[in-house]
Design an enzyme around this catalytic site. Sequence first.
Site, PDB file in Angstrom:
ATOM      1  N   TYR A   1     -10.631   5.896 -11.187  1.00 36.65           N
ATOM      2  CA  TYR A   1     -10.328   6.528  -9.898  1.00 36.65           C
ATOM      3  C   TYR A   1      -9.929   7.987 -10.025  1.00 36.65           C
ATOM      4  O   TYR A   1      -9.481   8.593  -9.057  1.00 36.65           O
ATOM      5  CB  TYR A   1      -9.149   5.816  -9.198  1.00 36.65           C
ATOM      6  CG  TYR A   1      -9.376   4.377  -8.846  1.00 36.65           C
ATOM      7  CD1 TYR A   1     -10.635   3.802  -8.889  1.00 36.65           C
ATOM      8  CD2 TYR A   1      -8.319   3.588  -8.454  1.00 36.65           C
ATOM      9  CE1 TYR A   1     -10.824   2.465  -8.577  1.00 36.65           C
ATOM     10  CE2 TYR A   1      -8.497   2.262  -8.120  1.00 36.65           C
ATOM     11  CZ  TYR A   1      -9.753   1.713  -8.191  1.00 36.65           C
ATOM     12  OH  TYR A   1      -9.932   0.404  -7.870  1.00 36.65           O
TER      13      TYR A   1
ATOM     14  N   CYS B   1     -13.934   3.792 -27.836  1.00 36.61           N
ATOM     15  CA  CYS B   1     -15.268   4.307 -28.165  1.00 36.61           C
ATOM     16  C   CYS B   1     -16.034   4.753 -26.922  1.00 36.61           C
ATOM     17  O   CYS B   1     -17.179   4.338 -26.715  1.00 36.61           O
ATOM     18  CB  CYS B   1     -16.048   3.241 -28.912  1.00 36.61           C
ATOM     19  SG  CYS B   1     -15.227   2.771 -30.423  1.00 36.61           S
TER      20      CYS B   1
ATOM     21  N   GLY C   1       0.781  -1.230   0.000  1.00 30.20           N
ATOM     22  CA  GLY C   1       0.000   0.000   0.000  1.00 30.20           C
ATOM     23  C   GLY C   1       0.809   1.274   0.000  1.00 30.20           C
ATOM     24  O   GLY C   1       0.239   2.362  -0.011  1.00 30.20           O
TER      25      GLY C   1
END
Length: 443
Positions: A344, A370, A259
């Site tokens: 995000y 697209c 993390g």
Amino acid sequence: MNEGDAATYDNDVIGLAADLWPHTARFEPDGEISVGGLRLSAVAARYGTPSFILDEADVRHRCRAYASALPDAETAYAGEAFLCRAMAQWIDEEGLSLDVCSAGEIAVARAVAFPAGRMILHGNAKAPADLDAAFGYGVGRIVIDGTTEIARLAALAPRRQRVLVRVTPGVDAHAHWAVAAGTEDQKFGLLLNSCAAADAVGRVLTRPELDLVGLHCHLGSQLTELSAYEIATRRLLGLMATVRERHGVVLAEVSLGGGHATPNETGEECDLGSFAGRIRRVIADECVSLRLPVPHLVIEPGRAIVNQAMVTLYRVLGVKHGAAGRALVAVDGGMSDNRWPELYGASYSVHPVRASRARPVLTTVVGRHCQAGDVLAADVPLPADLRPGDLVAVAGTGAFNHAVASNYDMVGRPPVIAVRDGTARPLIRRETSEDLLARDIGL
Ligand SMILES: Cc1ncc(COP(=O)(O)O)c(C=O)c1O
């Protein structure tokens, strides 16, 4: 990036930010970007675009940074960030362990004889094939992520299997909700608060097929709050003390997951030196007060090892001026190789590969797919003279980009090209239409 070199160009206002680009990224004398001693135009000419360019020296440098910051700990690279045979070999050569989470990742590690004893299997829902692969190769540790896994693992294990219990410590490290894994209301781990984790420990200890070596937690991704790691560490050690009281068993290992944030256009990185110092201190203090022996510490960085080592190289296919004169530069990749801006709102450092003396204008770099949401970077300063055929490089795309790339619009996934000391080597080749058709059986 060598700031002195950047300053010799008029476009130094959009010069490379050192911490966002690979260690070996440079401006050549004519202002072109090179990585690993190779001009990006030369790599594009040879391998085409879009391509992921991976700086081997950068990966190795970051592995060594972990080893020197935490010499007594075990660093396991989280392969889910990016894995291929070469990456697994580099990780092995650098002495790191390897987190895997699928039969496929185990197959890659096995293909290069990565030492099984240094592998750790994760997953909140391990498929039969994942467990078969793990047991078949003798993966050293398996992290139990739910009570129902206990009997299953015990029944299937061909030999006594070392396991950890993944604990949900109830710590909010203020990660984006989709990558927050330490809070209670998400899918990973066994709750500390509800005693599910303690119950699971008790059950594992009744199974002679399983050898419980410790506790694990992973708080999420892109974390900078070291206090979150400290709180989680205290809670895990507290559970270890409870286990000793209840069962007379002293667990030897604590894993704090990964993390560690990497820097990006909008966020700071997790400072490794501070992390190491604070975690060491909290473990030492807590072990004294709980009268526990200091456990073996495992950490599992993924992003922090590979993210800054990679850039994605695109070719500009079109330039438009949209509403309010906004410059729109369309490139030959997009959301099929980088989903994070759309998912995000991730932001990236984008740079033209050639030097330009044109004034920078706020530009939105869009992909070829697209969907209107296929935007790689909004309002980034790029030279006003960018035109079709130019190359642009997007930095910090090593973690979870190739790993989650798709064939959207039936576009083949880009290759991964390793660069080092002036030479380039394809590690993963470009996916072709033939590759896509090979899976399409037809009528
Ligand atoms: C259990 C575990 N450990 C480590 C990591 C690596 O996380 P990061 O790449 O943010 O360091 C992950 C990624 O989600 C994970 O699930």
